[in-house]
Design an enzyme around this catalytic site. Structure first.
Site, PDB file in Angstrom:
ATOM      1  N   ASP A 132       2.185  -4.562   0.455  1.00 56.42           N
ATOM      2  CA  ASP A 132       0.963  -4.113   1.119  1.00 56.42           C
ATOM      3  C   ASP A 132       0.020  -3.412   0.143  1.00 56.42           C
ATOM      4  O   ASP A 132      -1.160  -3.191   0.453  1.00 56.42           O
ATOM      5  CB  ASP A 132       1.303  -3.144   2.265  1.00 56.42           C
ATOM      6  N   LYS A 161       3.021 -13.172  10.435  1.00 57.48           N
ATOM      7  CA  LYS A 161       3.517 -13.031   9.059  1.00 57.48           C
ATOM      8  C   LYS A 161       4.836 -13.766   8.882  1.00 57.48           C
ATOM      9  O   LYS A 161       5.063 -14.410   7.845  1.00 57.48           O
ATOM     10  CB  LYS A 161       3.662 -11.546   8.721  1.00 57.48           C
ATOM     11  N   GLN A 179       5.127  -2.229   9.047  1.00 59.03           N
ATOM     12  CA  GLN A 179       3.939  -2.468   9.867  1.00 59.03           C
ATOM     13  C   GLN A 179       3.358  -1.155  10.389  1.00 59.03           C
ATOM     14  O   GLN A 179       4.068  -0.328  10.970  1.00 59.03           O
ATOM     15  CB  GLN A 179       4.285  -3.383  11.043  1.00 59.03           C
TER      16      GLN A 179
END
Length: 300
Positions: free
Chosen positions: A123, A56, A100
């Site tokens: 997200d 990422k 994460q």
């Protein structure tokens, strides 16, 4: 039987998305005097998470973003993690925040995700963004990345309107199964969500024109599960060991070779859904930056 399926190249599709993001991001930076900003928070030393976070970060740099990775030890308290999130919520250089997953077991992941500013929730997991999607608001820019990437792949085969097509989603997770069902419904597909308690699941899967497999069971979906000519999207990432050779390989939830013989289009594992997930994260970060500019331009 010769292979007939089209291979849906997630890596190539992802590049087309990130190339477009990089182009728009350059114009954004020129106009705003700053780059779109993405912060990724990694708690602990999970090897897979570390790989994802590095990927990422590299992609954010390629897209011309201001990118920050905040690494914390596995014993970080929930209070301290919430403080990190609060600081990023108030950081004017950051447009998107990603914590994460998975988090260490002593941390309530739902509480942490709920603490993220919904406008920075790239997200798409915040209850407000999830609720908007569940209510049919697919124009909300911050859709969950994996489902958004899946829809992009499906549209390359079927176009935007899925009217008259039966879609079966294997798996009901809040990360993939439920949100992709909402997106498929919004595109006018007839959608069935199947899971571990579903009876005759193999026969049900065989009715699908579009089959999305997201169950986390290696190669569960074989030839008899797949309707001839169906589009098969394999979300699974499973590592299986070959005891004889002492090696391992990544496989999906679908038996790829069998799917290629009977389906109309198939995503591979790896280089299928995975690259699209990261690409849609970049797209979400840019959208969050653009939306924030519009919000700040409105007089108080």
């Amino acid at each position: 039987m010769p292979r007939q399926a089209v291979l849906i190249d997630g890596k190539a599709l992802a590049k087309s998305v990130t190339d477009a993001v990089a182009d728009v991001a350059a114009r954004f930076t020129a106009a705003q005097g700053r780059q779109p900003g993405l912060a990724v928070v990694l708690v602990g030393e999970d090897p897979a998470s570390q790989v994802y976070v590095r990927s990422k970060g590299k992609m954010a740099a390629r897209c011309g973003f201001h990118s920050v990775t905040i690494r914390q030890s596995a014993d970080l308290s929930q209070t301290d993690l919430l403080a990190v999130v609060d600081r990023l919520n108030n950081d004017s250089t950051i447009d998107g925040i990603l914590v994460q997953l998975p988090l260490p077991t002593h941390i309530d992941a739902d509480a942490v995700l709920s603490a993220i500013d919904p406008g920075k929730d790239v997200d798409g997991f915040h209850p407000i963004n999830a609720g908007r999607l569940a209510s049919g608001d697919v124009d909300n820019p911050l859709l969950p990345c994996t489902p958004a990437g899946i829809m992009h792949m499906i549209r390359t085969i079927h176009g935007k309107d899925l009217s008259g097509l039966n879609a079966v989603v294997l798996g009901r997770s809040t990360i993939v199964g439920r949100p992709i069902s909402h997106l498929l419904l919004a595109a006018n597909a007839t959608v069935t969500v199947a899971h571990s308690r579903t009876k005759n699941i193999e026969a049900l899967a065989h009715t699908a024109d579009i089959l999305v497999a997201a169950v986390g069971r290696p190669q569960m979906v074989g030839r008899s599960w797949i309707k001839p000519g169906a589009t098969v999207i394999d979300v699974g990432i499973n590592r299986i060991e070959d005891q004889n050779l002492g090696t391992s390989q990544l496989v999906g939830d679908v038996n790829f070779d069998e799917a290629m013989d009977v389906a109309g289009a198939v995503t591979p594992v790896p280089k299928g859904v995975g690259p699209m997930t990261i690409a849609m994260l970049m797209a979400n970060t840019l959208k969050a930056a653009e939306a924030r500019v519009k919000r700040e331009a409105v007089p108080a």
